[in-house]
Design a protein around this motif. Structure first.
Motif, PDB file in Angstrom:
ATOM      1  N   GLY A  80       0.784  -1.243   0.137  1.00  0.00           N
ATOM      2  CA  GLY A  80      -0.163   0.005  -0.359  1.00  0.00           C
ATOM      3  C   GLY A  80       0.762   1.180   0.072  1.00  0.00           C
ATOM      4  O   GLY A  80       0.404   2.364  -0.479  1.00  0.00           O
ATOM      5  N   LEU A  81       1.897   1.071   0.601  1.00  0.00           N
ATOM      6  CA  LEU A  81       3.007   2.339   0.596  1.00  0.00           C
ATOM      7  C   LEU A  81       3.242   3.004  -0.963  1.00  0.00           C
ATOM      8  O   LEU A  81       3.626   4.197  -1.132  1.00  0.00           O
TER       9      LEU A  81
ATOM     10  N   LEU B  89      14.617  13.153   1.009  1.00  0.00           N
ATOM     11  CA  LEU B  89      14.788  12.453   2.591  1.00  0.00           C
ATOM     12  C   LEU B  89      13.488  11.441   2.563  1.00  0.00           C
ATOM     13  O   LEU B  89      12.491  11.892   2.155  1.00  0.00           O
ATOM     14  N   GLU B  90      13.684  10.313   2.771  1.00  0.00           N
ATOM     15  CA  GLU B  90      12.664   9.151   3.061  1.00  0.00           C
ATOM     16  C   GLU B  90      12.773   8.575   4.464  1.00  0.00           C
ATOM     17  O   GLU B  90      13.802   8.308   4.824  1.00  0.00           O
ATOM     18  N   ALA B  91      11.571   8.007   5.099  1.00  0.00           N
ATOM     19  CA  ALA B  91      11.577   7.233   6.135  1.00  0.00           C
ATOM     20  C   ALA B  91      10.465   6.305   6.339  1.00  0.00           C
ATOM     21  O   ALA B  91       9.062   6.914   5.629  1.00  0.00           O
ATOM     22  N   THR B  92      10.331   5.199   6.323  1.00  0.00           N
ATOM     23  CA  THR B  92       9.344   4.271   6.517  1.00  0.00           C
ATOM     24  C   THR B  92       9.059   3.470   7.930  1.00  0.00           C
ATOM     25  O   THR B  92       9.822   3.391   8.650  1.00  0.00           O
ATOM     26  N   TYR B  93       7.915   3.825   8.264  1.00  0.00           N
ATOM     27  CA  TYR B  93       7.596   3.589   9.828  1.00  0.00           C
ATOM     28  C   TYR B  93       6.353   2.453   9.762  1.00  0.00           C
ATOM     29  O   TYR B  93       5.824   1.961   9.106  1.00  0.00           O
ATOM     30  N   PHE B  94       6.277   1.880  11.032  1.00  0.00           N
ATOM     31  CA  PHE B  94       5.513   0.570  11.166  1.00  0.00           C
ATOM     32  C   PHE B  94       4.781   0.832  12.552  1.00  0.00           C
ATOM     33  O   PHE B  94       5.854   0.918  13.811  1.00  0.00           O
ATOM     34  N   TYR B  95       3.671   0.930  12.860  1.00  0.00           N
ATOM     35  CA  TYR B  95       2.804   0.778  13.959  1.00  0.00           C
ATOM     36  C   TYR B  95       2.009  -0.414  14.266  1.00  0.00           C
ATOM     37  O   TYR B  95       1.110  -0.623  13.411  1.00  0.00           O
ATOM     38  N   PRO B  96       1.911  -1.138  15.483  1.00  0.00           N
ATOM     39  CA  PRO B  96       1.281  -2.673  15.409  1.00  0.00           C
ATOM     40  C   PRO B  96      -0.300  -2.369  15.857  1.00  0.00           C
ATOM     41  O   PRO B  96      -0.657  -1.196  16.263  1.00  0.00           O
ATOM     42  N   PHE B  97      -0.893  -3.634  15.943  1.00  0.00           N
ATOM     43  CA  PHE B  97      -2.102  -3.543  16.468  1.00  0.00           C
ATOM     44  C   PHE B  97      -1.836  -3.361  18.037  1.00  0.00           C
ATOM     45  O   PHE B  97      -0.947  -3.987  18.232  1.00  0.00           O
ATOM     46  N   LEU B  98      -2.906  -2.904  18.825  1.00  0.00           N
ATOM     47  CA  LEU B  98      -2.641  -2.510  20.084  1.00  0.00           C
ATOM     48  C   LEU B  98      -4.003  -2.929  20.938  1.00  0.00           C
ATOM     49  O   LEU B  98      -5.068  -2.619  20.328  1.00  0.00           O
ATOM     50  N   ASN B  99      -3.929  -3.727  22.170  1.00  0.00           N
ATOM     51  CA  ASN B  99      -5.095  -4.057  22.794  1.00  0.00           C
ATOM     52  C   ASN B  99      -5.566  -2.828  23.798  1.00  0.00           C
ATOM     53  O   ASN B  99      -4.519  -2.348  24.461  1.00  0.00           O
ATOM     54  N   HIS B 100      -6.629  -2.705  24.329  1.00  0.00           N
ATOM     55  CA  HIS B 100      -6.885  -1.720  25.236  1.00  0.00           C
ATOM     56  C   HIS B 100      -6.369  -2.370  26.752  1.00  0.00           C
ATOM     57  O   HIS B 100      -5.976  -1.667  27.507  1.00  0.00           O
TER      58      HIS B 100
ATOM     59  N   PRO C 169      -5.733  -0.038  15.179  1.00  0.00           N
ATOM     60  CA  PRO C 169      -5.314  -0.435  13.775  1.00  0.00           C
ATOM     61  C   PRO C 169      -3.816  -0.449  13.495  1.00  0.00           C
ATOM     62  O   PRO C 169      -3.163   0.366  14.142  1.00  0.00           O
ATOM     63  N   VAL C 170      -3.401  -1.490  12.817  1.00  0.00           N
ATOM     64  CA  VAL C 170      -2.050  -1.657  12.235  1.00  0.00           C
ATOM     65  C   VAL C 170      -1.834  -0.582  11.205  1.00  0.00           C
ATOM     66  O   VAL C 170      -2.761  -0.262  10.286  1.00  0.00           O
ATOM     67  N   MET C 171      -0.546   0.185  11.184  1.00  0.00           N
ATOM     68  CA  MET C 171      -0.346   1.273  10.200  1.00  0.00           C
ATOM     69  C   MET C 171       0.933   1.325   9.733  1.00  0.00           C
ATOM     70  O   MET C 171       1.812   0.998  10.669  1.00  0.00           O
ATOM     71  N   MET C 172       1.366   1.495   8.454  1.00  0.00           N
ATOM     72  CA  MET C 172       2.767   1.867   8.199  1.00  0.00           C
ATOM     73  C   MET C 172       2.412   3.286   7.736  1.00  0.00           C
ATOM     74  O   MET C 172       1.643   3.633   7.115  1.00  0.00           O
TER      75      MET C 172
ATOM     76  N   VAL D 283      12.977  22.912   2.956  1.00  0.00           N
ATOM     77  CA  VAL D 283      11.933  21.931   2.807  1.00  0.00           C
ATOM     78  C   VAL D 283      10.943  22.415   1.642  1.00  0.00           C
ATOM     79  O   VAL D 283      10.510  23.457   1.977  1.00  0.00           O
ATOM     80  N   THR D 284      10.849  21.845   0.540  1.00  0.00           N
ATOM     81  CA  THR D 284      10.105  22.493  -0.522  1.00  0.00           C
ATOM     82  C   THR D 284       8.599  21.772  -0.676  1.00  0.00           C
ATOM     83  O   THR D 284       7.644  22.137  -1.175  1.00  0.00           O
ATOM     84  N   ALA D 285       8.764  20.271  -0.153  1.00  0.00           N
ATOM     85  CA  ALA D 285       7.627  19.500  -0.216  1.00  0.00           C
ATOM     86  C   ALA D 285       7.691  18.776   0.733  1.00  0.00           C
ATOM     87  O   ALA D 285       8.665  17.836   1.113  1.00  0.00           O
ATOM     88  N   VAL D 286       6.591  17.991   1.312  1.00  0.00           N
ATOM     89  CA  VAL D 286       6.509  17.041   2.209  1.00  0.00           C
ATOM     90  C   VAL D 286       5.282  15.939   1.556  1.00  0.00           C
ATOM     91  O   VAL D 286       4.154  16.589   1.203  1.00  0.00           O
ATOM     92  N   ASN D 287       5.661  14.566   1.397  1.00  0.00           N
ATOM     93  CA  ASN D 287       4.549  13.896   1.127  1.00  0.00           C
ATOM     94  C   ASN D 287       4.761  12.684   2.315  1.00  0.00           C
ATOM     95  O   ASN D 287       5.451  12.122   2.830  1.00  0.00           O
ATOM     96  N   MET D 288       3.324  12.371   2.504  1.00  0.00           N
ATOM     97  CA  MET D 288       2.959  11.442   3.717  1.00  0.00           C
ATOM     98  C   MET D 288       2.006  10.292   3.137  1.00  0.00           C
ATOM     99  O   MET D 288       0.753  10.803   2.911  1.00  0.00           O
ATOM    100  N   ARG D 289       2.455   9.063   3.003  1.00  0.00           N
ATOM    101  CA  ARG D 289       1.525   8.225   2.531  1.00  0.00           C
ATOM    102  C   ARG D 289       1.372   7.050   3.708  1.00  0.00           C
ATOM    103  O   ARG D 289       2.168   6.476   4.398  1.00  0.00           O
ATOM    104  N   LEU D 290       0.098   6.848   4.113  1.00  0.00           N
ATOM    105  CA  LEU D 290      -0.364   5.832   5.187  1.00  0.00           C
ATOM    106  C   LEU D 290      -0.976   4.732   4.465  1.00  0.00           C
ATOM    107  O   LEU D 290      -1.503   4.744   3.142  1.00  0.00           O
ATOM    108  N   SER D 291      -0.672   3.754   5.218  1.00  0.00           N
ATOM    109  CA  SER D 291      -1.220   2.466   4.670  1.00  0.00           C
ATOM    110  C   SER D 291      -1.535   1.530   5.651  1.00  0.00           C
ATOM    111  O   SER D 291      -0.741   1.199   6.704  1.00  0.00           O
ATOM    112  N   GLY D 292      -2.816   1.269   5.850  1.00  0.00           N
ATOM    113  CA  GLY D 292      -3.103   0.449   7.039  1.00  0.00           C
ATOM    114  C   GLY D 292      -4.810   0.122   7.153  1.00  0.00           C
ATOM    115  O   GLY D 292      -5.553   0.580   6.121  1.00  0.00           O
ATOM    116  N   GLN D 293      -5.131  -0.381   8.327  1.00  0.00           N
ATOM    117  CA  GLN D 293      -6.614  -0.519   8.515  1.00  0.00           C
ATOM    118  C   GLN D 293      -7.351   0.594   8.871  1.00  0.00           C
ATOM    119  O   GLN D 293      -6.798   1.507   9.584  1.00  0.00           O
TER     120      GLN D 293
END
Length: 738
Positions: free
Chosen positions: A314-315, A340-351, A448-451, A464-474
């Motif tokens: 999805g990224l 400049l680029e960076a890729t992140y991961f955030y997991p499922f979490l329970n309450h 929800p899980v998200m990258m 910095v002339t531009a920023v792009n943010m792509r979310l991919s997840g639930q």
């Protein structure tokens, strides 16, 4: 503590958390105005029918005691006290005589929803109630003054109220609220009840003690839903299919049915089996002996590895929908001197609420009642109505103290539905359903899980002339509120919390070219609203990348933020507050490193700065955190400070320890040994700075500062180690909090 409940007369006196201070609230369905369920440590006996109701929010007794009606849920955040303060401010009553009670949602339904929303989530307990509860207090004050003026035969304009005493200013005559309450209750409620100017507040803005019995929570006297007892009550334990979407294929209960205390083994819908017994342990151990054969359906091979692969696709996919755009990002990227680029991961979490899911239900052919630890009494009532098969006027829900909510006990009423479905199979018997911790971990409604892939264009002048943010997840809304997604043409606007173009979750940075989009990648793991919701991961993505952009352009991290925040003075104010508080412009002690982050969420502007050290390359010690919050207005500063501190416990636990992973279609983590939380010894000191920026809109308190905990710490860890950590939790990178 034992709760005595006479279940034979539909009149209940429940010793819920309120009983510990002597409050016994009665439920009598023949008297709608007295159908109250109490929680917390209460303060008065049941409000009888004859007690004057001044409007719908205030009851005044002859002895001048004031009962404030509260419909939002208390989960330790102080909502009860805050709401009561707002009513009492406008009422001009004696705060020492204020108590509270809960109208049941059934009563609210019968009275055409006079108390508004019962939902307590999204940091809305105070901020979306403040107008109408204050007006309720103001209207009651006007009615009491008018009643006194009528008795004296003088103009109401010549009378004033203070500390539950009404004074006729020209003559000096005085009376009390209690003496005119009956007459006041017979007056028409004013259509217009002007509110005080904030400059006139004497109670709002004060750190008064809570009225929901903190001492009894400390000593263990308070009764939570899991503690509730009734004559003839039985206890149920349940097992749902461990694979999401799975069903019961068959089960053999022969051994369980012969075990001590077992009353019945029942199937609950297509997906679960429950045992009903005299005690929880009897039900639990018997259920362990039930041989259940599951039909895993099509989800039996689902895994975290497969989910991550889908998110990675999805990224770079072409089906993302843009939500926040300006300028021409593609053109800026193509002409950049550096990308400049960076890729992140955030997991499922329970309450992982300390009290696992629980509810008590009693069903007969002509009535159904439930005692529920709920964040939304109306949602609980809807679940009871649907599950019971009875008309709405034959159903009611009584709120009992909940041992944690965090979003799990609001929109999601699966445990309530289960309790009713079990009770239907044993008519006339109160059934208390209690989940095991394992059930609570594996049957959650997960964050929800998200990258995310962040990209920035930097020109030859290091701008910095531009920023792009792509979310991919639930998407949460696709599963929970699909109508909202449909209305937005297949888009989930909630995914952009913290980076919205405007509004309560609006981004507080300006870039010449910006594109923020989202590739929805849904799984069969049920998502839910986890405290702070999507702003938590979005804050990590944007705020750690802000530090990366600052470094790439050779600008100090705080100064770089200020440079892009000129249009957001309130955001700058909280950033400056934490920078000053941590001593950003002065050298830290040797071996100590600092990080900073800011965000706008739930209508509030928040920021955090931290100091930490790292030993042995992976042992992180956070020495202090300075947090600033600007919710516009503050009702009780002490409660705000406690909420902010508590939010950092939640945020740091998620950063370092917590994740839900999936193998063979089921949750791997079963208990706190694999889903940890930070300990008291690991928790740093939190210094809270409260800023009241005013404005027409009030912001939230309970959730916003969670989001800035993680990025501030991550930014400091980078300064200490030179390593950018972009995958949560940090334990998977060998990092531990000490």
């Amino acid at each position: 503590m034992t709760t005595n409940t006479n279940t034979s007369r539909r009149h209940f006196v429940i010793g819920s958390s309120a009983i510990a201070t002597g409050l016994a609230i009665g439920f009598d369905l023949s008297f709608m105005s007295t159908a109250h369920a109490a929680m917390g440590t209460g303060t008065t006996a049941m409000t009888p029918l004859a007690t004057p109701e001044i409007g719908v929010w205030v009851v005044v007794k002859p002895n001048d005691d004031v009962v404030v009606r509260i419909v939002r849920s208390e989960m330790g955040q102080g909502t009860i006290t805050g709401l009561a303060q707002m009513v009492a401010e406008e009422l001009q009553c004696d705060w020492k005589k204020v108590s509270y009670d809960y109208p049941s949602p059934g009563e609210n339904l019968k009275r055409n929803k006079v108390w508004g929303s019962y939902s307590t989530g999204g940091s809305r307990g105070i901020r979306t109630s403040e107008q109408y509860v204050r007006k309720g207090g103001a209207a009651a004050r006007m009615m009491l003054i008018q009643a006194a003026a009528n008795q004296w035969n003088v103009p109401a304009a010549e009378c004033v109220a203070k500390d539950s005493v009404i004074t006729h200013t020209p003559s000096g005559k005085k009376t009390t609220f209690g003496k005119v309450s009956v007459a006041a209750s017979q007056l028409e409620v004013p259509k217009d009840a002007p509110l005080k100017d904030p400059k006139e507040w004497t109670l709002i803005g004060k750190s008064v003690n809570r009225i929901d019995g903190v001492a009894d929570k400390v000593t263990g006297k308070q009764v939570y839903a899991i503690d509730l007892k009734m004559p003839g009550m039985l206890v149920a334990n349940i097992k749902e299919s461990p694979v999401f979407g799975g069903k019961v294929k068959s089960y053999d209960a022969t051994k369980a049915q012969s075990m001590k205390g077992v009353k019945k083994v029942v199937q609950v819908g297509d997906t679960a089996v429950a045992v009903v017994a005299d005690t929880f342990w009897q039900a639990k151990t018997a259920l362990d002996q039930v041989n259940i054969v599951w039909d895993n359906g099509s989800n039996g091979e689902l895994s975290s590895a497969g989910i991550k692969k889908m998110l990675e696709e999805g990224l770079t996919a072409n089906d993302a929908f843009a939500h926040n755009t300006n300028g021409d990002v593609k053109a800026a990227m193509s002409s950049a001197s550096k990308i400049l680029e960076a890729t992140y991961f955030y997991p499922f979490l329970n309450h992982a609420t300390l009290e696992p899911q629980t509810a008590t239900a009693k069903w007969t052919a002509d009535s159904c009642e439930a005692w529920v630890p709920t964040q939304d009494g109306e949602a609980s009532l809807a679940a009871v109505i649907a599950a019971s098969g009875l008309p709405a006027d034959k159903c009611n829900v009584y709120k009992v103290n909940l041992g944690g909510g965090f979003g799990r006990r609001g929109a999601f009423q699966d445990y309530t539905t289960q309790a009713v479905n079990i009770a239907k199979q044993m008519p006339g018997t109160p059934i208390k359903l209690i989940w095991t911790r394992e059930e609570d971990m594996t049957q959650g409604r997960y964050h929800p899980v998200m990258m995310c892939k962040m990209s920035a264009a930097i020109d030859d002048k290091k701008n910095v002339t531009a920023v792009n943010m792509r979310l991919s997840g639930q998407s949460i809304l696709a599963a929970v509120r699909p109508a909202v997604v449909a209305a937005n043409k297949g888009k989930d606007p909630l995914a952009f919390q913290g980076v919205d173009p405007t509004g309560e979750h609006g981004i507080c940075y300006s870039f010449p070219n910006l594109n923020i989009d989202y590739a929805m990648r849904n799984t069969t793991v049920p998502p839910g609203f986890w405290r702070g919701v999507n702003v938590n991961q979005n804050a990590i993505f944007i705020e750690t990348f802000m530090d990366e952009m600052a470094e790439a352009t050779g600008v100090d991290a705080v100064e770089f933020r200020r440079k892009h925040m000129e249009k957001y003075p309130r955001a700058v104010a909280v950033l400056n507050a934490v920078a000053d508080g941590i001593g950003w412009n002065t050298p830290a002690k040797p071996g100590v490193f600092r990080g900073v982050a800011q965000m706008r969420s739930f209508g509030s502007y928040v920021a955090a700065a931290c100091e930490l050290s790292v030993t042995n390359g992976n042992e992180v010690k956070i020495h202090r955190i300075v947090a600033a919050t600007d919710p516009g207005y503050v009702v009780n500063p002490a409660q705000v400070a406690r909420q902010v501190s508590g939010s950092f416990v939640y945020g740091l636990s998620a950063l370092f320890e917590e994740e839900i992973t999936i193998e063979k279609g089921a949750v791997v983590q079963k208990n706190f040994d694999t889903f940890g939380s930070i300990r008291l010894s690991q928790m740093p000191k939190v210094e809270t700075i409260i800023i009241q920026g005013g404005g027409k809109d009030w912001g939230g308190v309970g959730e916003p500062t969670i989001a800035v905990a993680a990025p501030a710490v991550l930014n400091a860890i980078y300064r200490a180690t030179g390593k950018r950590l972009r995958t949560v939790p940090l334990k998977n990178s060998g990092i531990k909090l000490v």
